[in-house]
Design an enzyme around this catalytic site. Sequence first.
Site, mmCIF file in Angstrom:
data_model
loop_
_atom_site.group_PDB
_atom_site.id
_atom_site.type_symbol
_atom_site.label_atom_id
_atom_site.label_comp_id
_atom_site.label_asym_id
_atom_site.label_seq_id
_atom_site.Cartn_x
_atom_site.Cartn_y
_atom_site.Cartn_z
ATOM 1 N N THR A 4 0.816 -1.209 0.000
ATOM 2 C CA THR A 4 0.000 0.000 0.000
ATOM 3 C C THR A 4 0.856 1.268 0.000
ATOM 4 O O THR A 4 0.608 2.191 -0.766
ATOM 5 C CB THR A 4 -0.920 0.027 1.232
ATOM 6 O OG1 THR A 4 -1.735 -1.137 1.209
ATOM 7 C CG2 THR A 4 -1.783 1.262 1.253
ATOM 8 N N SER A 31 9.020 9.695 5.144
ATOM 9 C CA SER A 31 8.826 10.063 6.538
ATOM 10 C C SER A 31 10.149 9.910 7.262
ATOM 11 O O SER A 31 10.989 9.095 6.846
ATOM 12 C CB SER A 31 7.779 9.142 7.178
ATOM 13 O OG SER A 31 7.745 9.297 8.580
ATOM 14 N N TYR A 63 6.780 -9.034 12.919
ATOM 15 C CA TYR A 63 6.017 -7.903 12.396
ATOM 16 C C TYR A 63 5.700 -6.913 13.507
ATOM 17 O O TYR A 63 5.243 -7.273 14.585
ATOM 18 C CB TYR A 63 4.701 -8.373 11.767
ATOM 19 C CG TYR A 63 3.842 -7.207 11.328
ATOM 20 C CD1 TYR A 63 4.048 -6.607 10.101
ATOM 21 C CD2 TYR A 63 2.865 -6.686 12.163
ATOM 22 C CE1 TYR A 63 3.290 -5.521 9.702
ATOM 23 C CE2 TYR A 63 2.100 -5.601 11.772
ATOM 24 C CZ TYR A 63 2.320 -5.019 10.547
ATOM 25 O OH TYR A 63 1.573 -3.941 10.160
#
Length: 101
Positions: A4, A31, A63
């Site tokens: 994404t 970022s 994760y």
Amino acid sequence: QFGTNHVGHHMFTRLLLPKINDEGRIVTVSSTAHSFGQLNFSNLNYDDISTSTNSAATEERSYTAWGAYGQSKLANLLFAKGLSDRLQEEGSGITSISLHP
């Protein structure tokens, strides 16, 4: 998150690139979170929590949302820099930059 936050934008940019005029700008949003991202090309989607980085060592990769976010923003930053280098080598007037909002 990698798909994404990075792959979709990368593909969209690649599709639009032939349509951008020679004075155009490509702005890739990254970022400062890129600083805690790591790219593990053998496990970009955190599919395997145990991945081999070489034959002598195994790295545990669990994760975390921030880790995945950092990875995608690092990929964005590297993409913007790589695209800028490529455009300059080709003599293009298109500018590729990255920014932190």
